[in-house]
Design a protein around this motif. Structure first.
Motif, PDB file in Angstrom:
ATOM      1  N   SER A  44       0.855  -1.183   0.000  1.00  0.00           N
ATOM      2  CA  SER A  44       0.000   0.000   0.000  1.00  0.00           C
ATOM      3  C   SER A  44       0.891   1.232   0.000  1.00  0.00           C
ATOM      4  O   SER A  44       2.027   1.193   0.478  1.00  0.00           O
ATOM      5  CB  SER A  44      -0.947  -0.002   1.201  1.00  0.00           C
ATOM      6  N   ARG A  45       0.338   2.289  -0.557  1.00  0.00           N
ATOM      7  CA  ARG A  45       1.044   3.572  -0.614  1.00  0.00           C
ATOM      8  C   ARG A  45       0.037   4.667  -0.360  1.00  0.00           C
ATOM      9  O   ARG A  45      -1.088   4.614  -0.851  1.00  0.00           O
ATOM     10  CB  ARG A  45       1.685   3.770  -1.982  1.00  0.00           C
ATOM     11  N   ALA A  46       0.482   5.674   0.390  1.00  0.00           N
ATOM     12  CA  ALA A  46      -0.382   6.819   0.662  1.00  0.00           C
ATOM     13  C   ALA A  46       0.482   8.017   1.009  1.00  0.00           C
ATOM     14  O   ALA A  46       1.613   7.863   1.480  1.00  0.00           O
ATOM     15  CB  ALA A  46      -1.328   6.514   1.818  1.00  0.00           C
ATOM     16  N   THR A  47      -0.052   9.184   0.764  1.00  0.00           N
ATOM     17  CA  THR A  47       0.583  10.406   1.223  1.00  0.00           C
ATOM     18  C   THR A  47      -0.086  10.789   2.533  1.00  0.00           C
ATOM     19  O   THR A  47      -1.312  10.935   2.598  1.00  0.00           O
ATOM     20  CB  THR A  47       0.450  11.531   0.186  1.00  0.00           C
ATOM     21  N   VAL A  48       0.721  10.897   3.569  1.00  0.00           N
ATOM     22  CA  VAL A  48       0.235  11.192   4.919  1.00  0.00           C
ATOM     23  C   VAL A  48       0.569  12.650   5.205  1.00  0.00           C
ATOM     24  O   VAL A  48       1.715  13.076   5.040  1.00  0.00           O
ATOM     25  CB  VAL A  48       0.917  10.261   5.952  1.00  0.00           C
ATOM     26  N   GLU A  49      -0.427  13.397   5.632  1.00  0.00           N
ATOM     27  CA  GLU A  49      -0.244  14.830   5.894  1.00  0.00           C
ATOM     28  C   GLU A  49       0.424  15.045   7.247  1.00  0.00           C
ATOM     29  O   GLU A  49      -0.179  15.534   8.196  1.00  0.00           O
ATOM     30  CB  GLU A  49      -1.593  15.557   5.819  1.00  0.00           C
TER      31      GLU A  49
ATOM     32  N   PHE B 150      16.503  -0.464  11.208  1.00  0.00           N
ATOM     33  CA  PHE B 150      16.027   0.912  11.114  1.00  0.00           C
ATOM     34  C   PHE B 150      17.048   1.773  10.377  1.00  0.00           C
ATOM     35  O   PHE B 150      18.227   1.793  10.740  1.00  0.00           O
ATOM     36  CB  PHE B 150      15.801   1.485  12.510  1.00  0.00           C
ATOM     37  N   ASP B 151      16.587   2.486   9.359  1.00  0.00           N
ATOM     38  CA  ASP B 151      17.391   3.467   8.637  1.00  0.00           C
ATOM     39  C   ASP B 151      16.646   4.801   8.771  1.00  0.00           C
ATOM     40  O   ASP B 151      15.902   5.205   7.878  1.00  0.00           O
ATOM     41  CB  ASP B 151      17.556   3.052   7.178  1.00  0.00           C
ATOM     42  N   GLU B 152      16.827   5.421   9.943  1.00  0.00           N
ATOM     43  CA  GLU B 152      16.058   6.618  10.273  1.00  0.00           C
ATOM     44  C   GLU B 152      16.449   7.776   9.366  1.00  0.00           C
ATOM     45  O   GLU B 152      17.634   7.993   9.142  1.00  0.00           O
ATOM     46  CB  GLU B 152      16.302   7.013  11.735  1.00  0.00           C
ATOM     47  N   PRO B 153      15.487   8.522   8.861  1.00  0.00           N
ATOM     48  CA  PRO B 153      14.039   8.423   9.012  1.00  0.00           C
ATOM     49  C   PRO B 153      13.356   7.883   7.761  1.00  0.00           C
ATOM     50  O   PRO B 153      12.208   8.215   7.489  1.00  0.00           O
ATOM     51  CB  PRO B 153      13.648   9.889   9.223  1.00  0.00           C
ATOM     52  N   SER B 154      14.052   7.040   6.998  1.00  0.00           N
ATOM     53  CA  SER B 154      13.507   6.692   5.687  1.00  0.00           C
ATOM     54  C   SER B 154      13.035   5.256   5.500  1.00  0.00           C
ATOM     55  O   SER B 154      12.226   5.005   4.607  1.00  0.00           O
ATOM     56  CB  SER B 154      14.530   7.013   4.600  1.00  0.00           C
TER      57      SER B 154
ATOM     58  N   ALA C  55       7.574  14.550   1.132  1.00  0.00           N
ATOM     59  CA  ALA C  55       6.744  15.049   0.033  1.00  0.00           C
ATOM     60  C   ALA C  55       6.228  16.426   0.443  1.00  0.00           C
ATOM     61  O   ALA C  55       5.091  16.576   0.876  1.00  0.00           O
ATOM     62  CB  ALA C  55       5.595  14.089  -0.255  1.00  0.00           C
ATOM     63  N   GLY C  56       7.112  17.428   0.358  1.00  0.00           N
ATOM     64  CA  GLY C  56       6.755  18.752   0.867  1.00  0.00           C
ATOM     65  C   GLY C  56       6.650  18.659   2.373  1.00  0.00           C
ATOM     66  O   GLY C  56       7.540  18.147   3.039  1.00  0.00           O
ATOM     67  N   GLY C  57       5.534  19.100   2.934  1.00  0.00           N
ATOM     68  CA  GLY C  57       5.322  18.966   4.378  1.00  0.00           C
ATOM     69  C   GLY C  57       4.669  17.652   4.747  1.00  0.00           C
ATOM     70  O   GLY C  57       4.369  17.405   5.908  1.00  0.00           O
ATOM     71  N   ALA C  58       4.450  16.792   3.759  1.00  0.00           N
ATOM     72  CA  ALA C  58       3.798  15.504   3.978  1.00  0.00           C
ATOM     73  C   ALA C  58       4.822  14.379   3.824  1.00  0.00           C
ATOM     74  O   ALA C  58       6.009  14.620   3.611  1.00  0.00           O
ATOM     75  CB  ALA C  58       2.648  15.324   2.986  1.00  0.00           C
ATOM     76  N   THR C  59       4.330  13.139   3.919  1.00  0.00           N
ATOM     77  CA  THR C  59       5.197  11.962   3.796  1.00  0.00           C
ATOM     78  C   THR C  59       4.529  10.943   2.884  1.00  0.00           C
ATOM     79  O   THR C  59       3.364  10.587   3.095  1.00  0.00           O
ATOM     80  CB  THR C  59       5.430  11.316   5.177  1.00  0.00           C
ATOM     81  N   ASP C  60       5.262  10.501   1.878  1.00  0.00           N
ATOM     82  CA  ASP C  60       4.803   9.362   1.077  1.00  0.00           C
ATOM     83  C   ASP C  60       5.218   8.114   1.836  1.00  0.00           C
ATOM     84  O   ASP C  60       6.412   7.886   2.064  1.00  0.00           O
ATOM     85  CB  ASP C  60       5.425   9.377  -0.317  1.00  0.00           C
ATOM     86  N   LEU C  61       4.232   7.326   2.244  1.00  0.00           N
ATOM     87  CA  LEU C  61       4.461   6.117   3.032  1.00  0.00           C
ATOM     88  C   LEU C  61       4.095   4.898   2.202  1.00  0.00           C
ATOM     89  O   LEU C  61       2.975   4.797   1.693  1.00  0.00           O
ATOM     90  CB  LEU C  61       3.620   6.150   4.315  1.00  0.00           C
ATOM     91  N   SER C  62       5.053   3.989   2.063  1.00  0.00           N
ATOM     92  CA  SER C  62       4.812   2.717   1.379  1.00  0.00           C
ATOM     93  C   SER C  62       4.993   1.602   2.387  1.00  0.00           C
ATOM     94  O   SER C  62       5.923   1.624   3.195  1.00  0.00           O
ATOM     95  CB  SER C  62       5.815   2.500   0.241  1.00  0.00           C
ATOM     96  N   ILE C  63       4.095   0.628   2.322  1.00  0.00           N
ATOM     97  CA  ILE C  63       4.160  -0.528   3.208  1.00  0.00           C
ATOM     98  C   ILE C  63       4.090  -1.777   2.340  1.00  0.00           C
ATOM     99  O   ILE C  63       3.198  -1.906   1.498  1.00  0.00           O
ATOM    100  CB  ILE C  63       3.008  -0.526   4.232  1.00  0.00           C
TER     101      ILE C  63
END
Length: 159
Positions: free
Chosen positions: A10-15, A76-80, A106-114
């Motif tokens: 799954s992938r989403a942009t988290v604000e 852990f490879d912080e913060p990525s 992603a700007g002020g957000a985060t693209d999160l992939s799981i």
């Protein structure tokens, strides 16, 4: 016992900032509250590794109840990036997960992939594979949707 596996991505942009998402994904107590069916995570570390043992509640699956616990070696490879693999020293465990979380700014957000690949030994015959895997997919999908909703709600509340 028969071994069954399912995978999901799954992938989403988290604000939220990548650091805030990272902090949520590495807080075992918070993960236990955000993740459906997860009772708790026991974390342990040694000089050469970090291990998390995930304890799930009883999950109904085709008329049976399963409550797996499994130990993951965490990297852990912080913060990525967070990688995890089932602990090979825990061959007696009936379940294990291989996967990763990837966090990209992603700007002020985060693209999160799981990405997850779940394997579990269950008391069903091989002939039941299509039904078992469909049921496993349904459980994993429910967990994913509810986890995502809970994570976003948590990040909004704590902003």
């Amino acid at each position: 016992m028969t071994r069954f596996s399912v995978s999901t991505t799954s992938r989403a942009t988290v604000e939220a900032s990548r650091q805030r998402v990272w902090d949520a994904l590495t807080d075992t107590g918070l993960l236990s509250r955000l993740t459906p069916y997860l009772r708790r995570i026991d974390a342990s570390s040694s000089p050469d590794s970090v291990r998390w043992t995930w304890h799930l509640v009883q999950i109904p699956l085709l008329g049976s109840m399963v409550s797996p616990s499994f130990t993951e070696v965490m990297t852990f490879d912080e913060p990525s990036r967070i990688d995890f693999a089932h602990d090979p020293a825990r061959a007696e465990e009936k379940a294990g997960v291989e996967g990763r979380y990837t966090l990209v700014e992603a700007g002020g957000a985060t693209d999160l992939s799981i990405e997850l690949a779940i394997t579990v030994d269950l008391p069903f015959p091989r002939l039941a594979r299509p039904a078992v895997q469909a049921a496993m997919h349904a459980v994993v999908a429910t967990m994913g949707v509810r986890f995502s909703h809970n994570l976003v709600r948590h990040l909004k509340r704590t902003s």
